[in-house]
Scaffold this motif. Sequence first.
Motif, PDB file in Angstrom:
ATOM      1  N   LYS A  74       0.683  -1.172   0.162  1.00  0.00           N
ATOM      2  CA  LYS A  74       0.015   0.050   0.097  1.00  0.00           C
ATOM      3  C   LYS A  74       0.807   1.150  -0.099  1.00  0.00           C
ATOM      4  N   ALA A  75       2.015   1.302   0.764  1.00  0.00           N
ATOM      5  CA  ALA A  75       2.630   2.543   0.912  1.00  0.00           C
ATOM      6  C   ALA A  75       3.436   2.637  -0.439  1.00  0.00           C
ATOM      7  N   LEU A  78       1.092   4.149  -2.949  1.00  0.00           N
ATOM      8  CA  LEU A  78       0.759   5.608  -2.435  1.00  0.00           C
ATOM      9  C   LEU A  78       1.927   6.521  -2.941  1.00  0.00           C
ATOM     10  N   ALA A  93      -2.665  14.848   1.162  1.00  0.00           N
ATOM     11  CA  ALA A  93      -3.502  13.663   1.646  1.00  0.00           C
ATOM     12  C   ALA A  93      -2.776  12.316   1.501  1.00  0.00           C
ATOM     13  N   LEU A  94      -1.972  12.224   0.188  1.00  0.00           N
ATOM     14  CA  LEU A  94      -1.129  11.187  -0.090  1.00  0.00           C
ATOM     15  C   LEU A  94      -0.125  10.833   1.124  1.00  0.00           C
ATOM     16  N   GLN A  95       0.383  12.161   1.434  1.00  0.00           N
ATOM     17  CA  GLN A  95       1.530  12.096   2.242  1.00  0.00           C
ATOM     18  C   GLN A  95       1.294  11.644   3.423  1.00  0.00           C
ATOM     19  N   HIS A  96      -0.180  12.180   3.955  1.00  0.00           N
ATOM     20  CA  HIS A  96      -0.803  11.648   5.109  1.00  0.00           C
ATOM     21  C   HIS A  96      -0.882  10.035   5.406  1.00  0.00           C
ATOM     22  N   GLU A  97      -1.500   9.610   4.201  1.00  0.00           N
ATOM     23  CA  GLU A  97      -1.766   8.094   4.143  1.00  0.00           C
ATOM     24  C   GLU A  97      -0.523   7.302   4.283  1.00  0.00           C
ATOM     25  N   ILE A  98       0.895   7.846   3.492  1.00  0.00           N
ATOM     26  CA  ILE A  98       1.903   7.334   3.702  1.00  0.00           C
ATOM     27  C   ILE A  98       2.415   7.213   4.918  1.00  0.00           C
ATOM     28  N   ASP A 100       0.782   7.537   7.807  1.00  0.00           N
ATOM     29  CA  ASP A 100      -0.001   6.498   8.553  1.00  0.00           C
ATOM     30  C   ASP A 100       0.580   5.064   8.118  1.00  0.00           C
ATOM     31  N   CYS A 101       0.764   4.712   6.872  1.00  0.00           N
ATOM     32  CA  CYS A 101       1.428   3.534   6.616  1.00  0.00           C
ATOM     33  C   CYS A 101       2.671   3.254   7.443  1.00  0.00           C
TER      34      CYS A 101
END
Length: 235
Positions: A74-75, A78, A93-98, A100-101
Amino acid sequence: MSVLSDLLALQKTDIAISQARHRLTHLPHIAIHKEAVAALAGVTQQIEVAARRNVEAQVEIAQLESESHQVDIKAERLKKQLRQVIAPREAEALQHEIADCETVRGSLDDRELALMELVESLTSEIESLSRRDRIESERVVTALADLQENQLAIRGDIQQLEERRSALCLVIPGPHLANYEIKQKHTSGGAVAELHGPTCQSCHLDISRGELDAMKVLPQDEFPECPNCGCFLVI
């Protein structure tokens, strides 16, 4: 040998048989064997618990590795998307998800490290317990062998005593043997006793001279009895 002497010998044999049977069921080797068996069972249970925890930890490690692999996939996806986006908000938003991963992956790694340390500790514990298990197993084998050896010896004594009893019963007339059996049940000190001087060796009380003289003139088929405890007396 008189019938009373035979009955006294029978009584001594019965006492010896009773004592031997008591020894058979109260051997200290019984407790030693039980203690060894209990100790072995305790160690075996500890091994089973440690082994079960070890397996559970390894199963969880495998699950964590699978989850970590999915987080990595997933990372990576992203990060590829991040390289392709232009809009700042989408990139943020993508950086935030990364991030979180990465946080999740860090937690998974921490948990996996703790489990690996637990597996190492449990493996060492199982090895130590296995050595104890072998020692306790040897103790059980030794204790059982000692117990069986002593039981065999006592059973041999009992067999010899029972053979002696059978031989005595063959020479004692049936009515006298029956009287002995009855008196044995109802006389606490025994059915037959010797007389040492004026003293009955069953109740350890003295018998008067007159009573002793009366006993000496009894008919041959009538046995003298202690006036105090009622046992037959070998005069």
